[in-house]
Design an enzyme around this catalytic site. Sequence first.
Site, short mmCIF file in Angstrom:
data_model
loop_
_atom_site.label_atom_id
_atom_site.label_comp_id
_atom_site.label_asym_id
_atom_site.label_seq_id
_atom_site.Cartn_x
_atom_site.Cartn_y
_atom_site.Cartn_z
N GLU A 1 43.13 8.98 47.98
CA GLU A 1 44.28 10.10 48.20
C GLU A 1 45.33 9.20 48.64
O GLU A 1 46.04 9.76 49.42
CB GLU A 1 43.67 11.19 49.06
N TYR B 1 50.51 14.96 39.53
CA TYR B 1 49.92 14.78 40.80
C TYR B 1 49.20 13.59 40.35
O TYR B 1 48.35 13.26 39.63
CB TYR B 1 48.74 15.71 40.80
N GLU C 1 47.28 9.74 42.35
CA GLU C 1 46.67 9.24 43.76
C GLU C 1 46.49 7.79 43.30
O GLU C 1 46.67 7.21 42.14
CB GLU C 1 45.33 9.83 43.97
N HIS D 1 37.10 8.91 43.42
CA HIS D 1 37.63 10.39 43.95
C HIS D 1 37.32 11.33 42.83
O HIS D 1 38.16 11.39 42.01
CB HIS D 1 38.87 10.28 44.49
N ASP E 1 34.85 10.03 47.61
CA ASP E 1 34.53 11.47 47.79
C ASP E 1 34.27 11.84 46.60
O ASP E 1 35.08 12.20 45.54
CB ASP E 1 36.26 11.90 48.24
N ASP F 1 31.19 13.00 50.64
CA ASP F 1 31.53 11.74 50.54
C ASP F 1 30.09 10.89 50.50
O ASP F 1 29.30 11.29 51.40
CB ASP F 1 32.25 11.13 51.64
N HIS G 1 38.21 14.87 56.07
CA HIS G 1 37.02 14.09 55.68
C HIS G 1 36.78 12.97 56.95
O HIS G 1 37.76 12.58 57.31
CB HIS G 1 37.02 13.48 54.32
#
Length: 298
Positions: free
Chosen positions: A60, A98, A100, A160, A194, A239, A279
């Site tokens: 992230e 979006y 990452e 992720h 994750d 995770d 997390h």
Amino acid sequence: MKSPLLVTCFVGLCMWHIALSLKICAFNVQSFGEAKAKNKKVMGILIKILARCDLCLIQEVRDAKGEAIPTLVKDLNSFDKSHAYSYIESMRLGKNTYKEQYVYIYKKDVLQVREHCQYPELERGEGTNNDTEVFSREPFIVRFHSPTTLVKDFVLVGQHTCPKTAMKEIDELYTVFNGICKKWKTENVVILGDLNAACSYITVRGFRAVRLRSDPKFRWLIRDEQDTTVRQKTHCAYDRIVIHGREMISGIVPDSAKPFNFKEEFHLTEDEALEVSDHFPVEVDLKPNHRYLLRHEL
């Protein structure tokens, strides 16, 4: 009755063994970007967490300017002068606006990057799904060389998942694994990150059919009943660390795989911890190669 000297020597050997092991971590830092990089309190906690790890997958990372990670690594090198930290990052990933990044931060005086690739670059084998559209963010795959551990060559697959398609993405990681075996001729693979592999994102019946879960050759080191979330009201093993390969399995320090509860470790309130992430990092240790370490007087 055991001699006190023998007990002391045994404890000392155990502590030496633990100290020289190599710690691999994965941490979803929850929207890590410019704002967090400018927050001295948050960065101070992050640095303490990362300094525990020899190799850490950060997830992230949301930083269009590309300045947050260099700042983090610079601060880490200033904090821990006994090692030289470096990093390798993926491209910015996402199906829409979006985006990452995955970033591996590692001690370059301990580990070397041999090669890396994004999932679509793998030469996938015949009879596989070959569906690159399964992943919202394609896995970032890096091969490391570690001369100080019993397992000297291993591959990390950082992932992720999207919560809504978590089981489908986890299942497709089996295809990714097959591609790694074909491309790099190794079975020493660690899949970590994750995975959203718990609670409302997973059905018990459906999870049994997931290839990465049903194949007994894969070991899930973070157990289903463990909690990798910061909030007290949640208890989910989102995770995970999943390993494959006889050498890798035998090279793990027993009972070393666990979430790292930095909230308790650093005596933070829940709100203070949530400023860092929602997390906890997950971690596992690799056994040291004592012959190598003694030869090089480490």
